[in-house]
Every structure is written in C-alpha cells, then in structure tokens.
Write a protein that holds these residues in place. Structure first.
Motif, PDB file in Angstrom:
ATOM      1  N   ARG A 194       0.748  -1.051  -0.045  1.00  0.00           N
ATOM      2  CA  ARG A 194      -0.112   0.089  -0.010  1.00  0.00           C
ATOM      3  C   ARG A 194       0.918   1.181  -0.063  1.00  0.00           C
ATOM      4  N   ALA A 195       0.336   2.157  -0.583  1.00  0.00           N
ATOM      5  CA  ALA A 195       1.043   3.609  -0.513  1.00  0.00           C
ATOM      6  C   ALA A 195       0.247   4.941  -0.356  1.00  0.00           C
ATOM      7  N   SER A 196       0.503   5.985   0.160  1.00  0.00           N
ATOM      8  CA  SER A 196      -0.546   7.048  -0.043  1.00  0.00           C
ATOM      9  C   SER A 196      -0.286   7.774  -0.863  1.00  0.00           C
ATOM     10  N   ILE A 197      -0.971   9.018  -1.196  1.00  0.00           N
ATOM     11  CA  ILE A 197      -0.928   9.794  -2.213  1.00  0.00           C
ATOM     12  C   ILE A 197       0.239  10.558  -2.390  1.00  0.00           C
ATOM     13  N   HIS A 198       0.948  10.844  -0.909  1.00  0.00           N
ATOM     14  CA  HIS A 198       2.151  11.716  -0.911  1.00  0.00           C
ATOM     15  C   HIS A 198       3.377  10.624  -1.453  1.00  0.00           C
ATOM     16  N   ASN A 199       3.479   9.468  -1.025  1.00  0.00           N
ATOM     17  CA  ASN A 199       4.263   8.626  -1.758  1.00  0.00           C
ATOM     18  C   ASN A 199       4.281   8.556  -3.200  1.00  0.00           C
ATOM     19  N   ILE A 200       2.965   8.412  -3.667  1.00  0.00           N
ATOM     20  CA  ILE A 200       2.928   8.413  -5.331  1.00  0.00           C
ATOM     21  C   ILE A 200       3.381   9.558  -5.902  1.00  0.00           C
ATOM     22  N   VAL A 201       2.987  10.679  -5.381  1.00  0.00           N
ATOM     23  CA  VAL A 201       3.349  11.824  -6.047  1.00  0.00           C
ATOM     24  C   VAL A 201       4.927  12.241  -6.157  1.00  0.00           C
ATOM     25  N   GLU A 202       5.327  11.597  -5.266  1.00  0.00           N
ATOM     26  CA  GLU A 202       7.080  11.641  -5.334  1.00  0.00           C
ATOM     27  C   GLU A 202       7.369  11.205  -6.568  1.00  0.00           C
ATOM     28  N   PHE A 203       7.048  10.064  -6.901  1.00  0.00           N
ATOM     29  CA  PHE A 203       7.670   9.435  -8.163  1.00  0.00           C
ATOM     30  C   PHE A 203       6.627   9.899  -9.568  1.00  0.00           C
ATOM     31  N   LYS A 204       5.937  10.949  -9.211  1.00  0.00           N
ATOM     32  CA  LYS A 204       4.979  11.244 -10.397  1.00  0.00           C
ATOM     33  C   LYS A 204       5.809  11.410 -11.835  1.00  0.00           C
ATOM     34  N   GLU A 205       6.794  12.195 -11.778  1.00  0.00           N
ATOM     35  CA  GLU A 205       7.718  12.679 -12.931  1.00  0.00           C
ATOM     36  C   GLU A 205       8.554  11.228 -13.498  1.00  0.00           C
ATOM     37  N   GLU A 206       9.120  10.563 -12.530  1.00  0.00           N
ATOM     38  CA  GLU A 206       9.856   9.430 -12.948  1.00  0.00           C
ATOM     39  C   GLU A 206       8.860   8.298 -13.557  1.00  0.00           C
ATOM     40  N   PHE A 207       7.759   8.072 -13.098  1.00  0.00           N
ATOM     41  CA  PHE A 207       6.919   7.109 -13.490  1.00  0.00           C
ATOM     42  C   PHE A 207       5.753   7.610 -14.580  1.00  0.00           C
ATOM     43  N   SER A 208       5.869   8.909 -14.975  1.00  0.00           N
ATOM     44  CA  SER A 208       4.837   9.470 -16.008  1.00  0.00           C
ATOM     45  C   SER A 208       3.351   9.567 -15.682  1.00  0.00           C
ATOM     46  N   LEU A 209       3.159   9.591 -14.210  1.00  0.00           N
ATOM     47  CA  LEU A 209       2.029   9.629 -13.779  1.00  0.00           C
ATOM     48  C   LEU A 209       1.362  10.884 -14.035  1.00  0.00           C
ATOM     49  N   THR A 210       0.063  11.087 -14.022  1.00  0.00           N
ATOM     50  CA  THR A 210      -0.988  12.148 -14.574  1.00  0.00           C
ATOM     51  C   THR A 210      -1.665  12.720 -13.145  1.00  0.00           C
ATOM     52  N   ARG A 211      -2.480  13.939 -13.362  1.00  0.00           N
ATOM     53  CA  ARG A 211      -3.024  14.133 -12.241  1.00  0.00           C
ATOM     54  C   ARG A 211      -4.247  13.512 -12.134  1.00  0.00           C
ATOM     55  N   ARG A 212      -4.885  12.641 -12.946  1.00  0.00           N
ATOM     56  CA  ARG A 212      -5.829  12.056 -13.080  1.00  0.00           C
ATOM     57  C   ARG A 212      -5.571  10.531 -12.627  1.00  0.00           C
ATOM     58  N   THR A 213      -4.594  10.125 -11.682  1.00  0.00           N
ATOM     59  CA  THR A 213      -4.163   8.965 -11.274  1.00  0.00           C
ATOM     60  C   THR A 213      -5.179   8.288 -10.164  1.00  0.00           C
ATOM     61  N   TYR A 214      -6.067   9.486  -9.131  1.00  0.00           N
ATOM     62  CA  TYR A 214      -6.920   9.093  -8.575  1.00  0.00           C
ATOM     63  C   TYR A 214      -8.084   8.599  -9.193  1.00  0.00           C
ATOM     64  N   GLU A 215      -8.445   9.239 -10.143  1.00  0.00           N
ATOM     65  CA  GLU A 215      -9.764   8.857 -10.995  1.00  0.00           C
ATOM     66  C   GLU A 215      -9.448   7.698 -11.687  1.00  0.00           C
ATOM     67  N   MET A 216      -8.112   7.441 -12.351  1.00  0.00           N
ATOM     68  CA  MET A 216      -7.898   5.980 -12.875  1.00  0.00           C
ATOM     69  C   MET A 216      -7.716   4.854 -11.802  1.00  0.00           C
ATOM     70  N   LEU A 217      -7.387   4.974 -10.577  1.00  0.00           N
ATOM     71  CA  LEU A 217      -7.415   3.969  -9.673  1.00  0.00           C
ATOM     72  C   LEU A 217      -8.872   3.543  -9.098  1.00  0.00           C
ATOM     73  N   LYS A 218      -9.646   4.695  -9.216  1.00  0.00           N
ATOM     74  CA  LYS A 218     -11.252   4.484  -8.927  1.00  0.00           C
ATOM     75  C   LYS A 218     -11.870   3.733  -9.714  1.00  0.00           C
ATOM     76  N   LYS A 219     -11.537   3.677 -11.103  1.00  0.00           N
ATOM     77  CA  LYS A 219     -12.171   2.830 -12.054  1.00  0.00           C
ATOM     78  C   LYS A 219     -11.887   1.217 -12.103  1.00  0.00           C
ATOM     79  N   GLN A 220     -10.955   0.897 -11.235  1.00  0.00           N
ATOM     80  CA  GLN A 220     -10.525  -0.373 -10.893  1.00  0.00           C
ATOM     81  C   GLN A 220     -10.578  -0.791  -9.581  1.00  0.00           C
TER      82      GLN A 220
END
Length: 408
Positions: free
Chosen positions: A324-350
């Motif tokens: 598991r991880a918090s939003i703060h953990n994921i945001v720190e790797f945002k640039e390295e993993f090419s994540l978007t601002r819509r990560t929250y909505e993306m995960l809610k769909k799964q």
C-alpha cells in the motif's frame, strides 16, 4: 428707594420671550406612551446563552479534506482501520526516526516541544504527554545541565538493534527493489532524496545512500550542477523486468483478466447483448502494457497509456513492504513514472484490484489481493512483523505482564 421701570422696554422683553417660546419649542416633549408600555423594564444588561444541549448543530460543509473516498456501503472497515493505526502511532514512528539520527540518541525536552512536525505530535500540545504514552519505548531524565531530556529506554535500544539486524539480512532484497524502481522509471534514474523520503515504504535502511556504493555493478550516483544527487541504473536486469501481474498471468490467466476493466468507448451503438459486450471489452483489456517497457512514449490519453500507468502503480505497490502507499508517496514519483493528475480517477475505476481509503485529499491505495478478509497481509515482510511487534510494545505500560510476546 423707588425704581422707575420704562414701560416700553418691559413690553419689548416680554414680547421676545413669548416669540422664542413659540418658535424654539422650549417646553419638554411628552413621553411616548407606546414606548413606556412595551419597555417598562430593560434587560439589555443581561447575558443570555442557549444551553449546549438545545443549540442547533450546524454541519460543517463537506470538502476534499473531510469527504471520504469510499461511500459508506463500500467501506472496508479493516483496511480503513490501518490508516487509523498509522495516525495513532505517528508520534512513535516519526520520533523513532528523528531520535535515531541525534547524537547519543537523546533530545532536550524544550527543543522537542518545538518539533511538532518532525516528531508527529499535534501542534499546541505538550510533547511530554506523547512520550508518556509509550513508557517501554521512551524515557525522560534530568541531565547535569538541570534540563529535562528524553531518549530510548534500554529495551527500545534492544529493539532498534533487532531492526538493524533485519535491515542487514534483507539488504539483497532491498537492492532488487531499488533496481526495479529504476528500471520502471522513465530515464532509469531517480533522485536519491526521493528514495530516502520513501525508504520506510520499501523497508530501505537509513544509511542506504552509503550502502549503494557497495554495488557499483548496479548503481551510479551522479551529482548535477545544482548539487542534486541522482541514482542511476548501470545494468539492466532481464530477470527482474517481469512484473507481478505477468507472473500471475502465467499462473492464472483468468484471474488477471478479471482483475482490471477497461471498457471500450464505442463510436455508436453496436446493438450487442451483455455477453457480447463483455467479450469485446475483454479483448481490449489484455495484454497489459508492462511497467518495464517504454510506455511513457505512448499517447498520454490513449487506452494503452492508461494500461501502462495502471501497471506502474500495481508494480509499485507490490514493491512496498505493506502493499500500500499514500498519495504523498505516489506524488513523489510522479515525474519518474509519467503519472498524471488523473491517477486518483484512474485507480477508482479499478475497484477489483485497488482499494482507496481515507479522504479525497489524503487517500491511500491498497492492493486488495495482498490482504485477507480480516485486513491482514497474507505474506508479511520481516519488517512488517517487526513493526507489528513494536506497536504492541508501544501500547504496554509494563513489560513483565506481557513477557511472553518477546519471543514472538
């Protein structure tokens, strides 16, 4: 003596008095009878308050800070309770980290009272109360300078030595985790500070920045012009470039197929029944894009790019010790993993694979398959086992009563 008064002057004075009395209305006005009838007694000096029992409770407007991620009907109470546990032991975990880095592992109480953010106790509260909640872990004493200090108990020092032994034993495993993180990253490089800030998430030791120097065949530290230290990947590991999803797919294809849902956006109504629609969506679900591929080159808003980002987050969570991880953990790797601002909505769909807990502003994501129905991890990392034991001791007031737990 007789005084003679000029009659003409006397008449003029009396005429002026009569004129002034009529024009200036010098006679006092009569009181208003209506006012006297209503306000016979003034109570303006009395302080009147409605008792708390009778006051109307106004609901605070909902915001992203307080609005829960999951609706009440879909809440997994066991997983939600893990976030509550984190909050309960925030002082313990943060203070253990901070104190471990201090000279002699002690801190003056007056200085500690100013470090509410670093030590994790509520602002405005006395740090001493938080220390006294964990008598088996922390103790206070008066130093020769007549100031109060606090540090670890002898028992806590033994626990820290045990944790250090776990870190040494798991070093090779942690090296693999860091290698996989670098292999997933866009440019195969991650700032050392980012890994350090999230080290507890992966069970990485405090001194990992020194330990990486022992593995020049895997890592290289580059110092940029601004002084920022970057950890780069030296050699690609083909055997490591296999995600957990790909391993599961080999074992049970059907399980992985059902884990995610990427519905097709039809240009027009095809007139398909429910079964045919499911089959068409199934064709568009697989194959998943490997997180170890160059998926960052895909069109950002394409279906394949979303599959890639879902795979990235899934593999990222698998590398954590608690899945598991918090939003703060994921945001720190945002640039390295090419994540978007819509990560929250993306995960809610799964929802079949991910469970989002907490509030919309401060949420955490769990890998559902890694937890049993009671909210306990199925496969526990040695660091997780140690943390659970530490939490148990932190709640105790006397060690002797629970001495049997020492051997667990």
């Amino acid at each position: 003596m007789i005084v003679l008064i000029d009659q003409s002057k006397l008449k003029s004075v009396m005429a002026w008095r009569l004129f002034l009395s009529k024009t200036l209305n010098l006679t006092p006005p009569l009181p208003n009878p209506k006012i006297l009838k209503i306000c016979e007694f003034s109570t303006s000096f009395l302080v009147t308050k409605i008792p708390k029992k009778l006051r109307k409770k106004h609901k605070k407007p909902e915001s992203a800070r307080t609005r829960p991620v999951q609706p009440h009907a879909s809440t997994h109470s066991r997983l939600e309770s893990i976030l509550t546990r984190d909050s309960t032991f925030r002082f313990l975990t943060r203070t253990k980290q901070f104190l471990s880095k201090q000279p002699q592992r002690v801190l003056r109480l007056d200085d500690a009272g100013k470090l509410h953010r670093e030590l994790g106790f509520p602002r405005g509260r006395k740090v001493l109360k938080s220390i006294q909640r964990h008598p088996l872990i922390f103790e206070t004493y008066r130093h020769v300078d007549n100031k109060m200090w606090f540090g670890f108990t002898d028992f806590a020092e033994e626990l820290l030595q045990e944790e250090s032994s776990i870190m040494d034993a798991m070093e090779i495993d942690r090296v693999k985790k860091v290698r996989k993180l670098l292999m997933m990253s866009k440019d195969k490089r991650i700032p050392l500070s980012t890994i350090y800030h999230n080290r507890l998430l992966f069970g990485i030791p405090e001194d990992f920045r020194d330990r990486v120097a022992k593995y020049p065949e895997y890592f290289r530290i580059v110092v940029e012009n601004d002084g920022k230290r970057i950890l780069e990947l030296v050699n690609w590991g083909p055997t490591l470039a296999v995600s957990e999803l790909e391993k599961q797919f080999v074992v049970s294809e059907d399980t992985v197929v059902k884990a995610f849902k990427f519905p097709v956006k039809y240009g027009k109504d095809l007139g398909l029944d429910e079964n045919d629609t499911r089959k068409l969506n199934l064709l568009n679900t697989l194959p998943l894009v490997s997180p170890y591929s160059d998926g960052w080159k895909l069109d950002m808003w394409s279906l394949e790019a979303e599959k890639y980002r879902v795979g990235i987050v899934h593999e990222f969570l698998n590398l954590t010790v608690e899945k598991r991880a918090s939003i703060h953990n994921i945001v720190e790797f945002k640039e390295e993993f090419s994540l978007t601002r819509r990560t929250y909505e993306m995960l809610k769909k799964q929802p079949r694979t991910f469970y989002l807990a907490g509030t919309e502003m401060n949420w955490a994501v769990f890998l559902k398959d890694a937890y049993d129905e009671n909210g306990a991890l199925i496969d526990k990392d040695p660091q997780v086992i140690f943390n659970e034991k530490l939490y148990n001791f932190a709640q105790m007031q006397q060690r002797e009563v629970f001495s049997g737990i020492d051997e667990k």
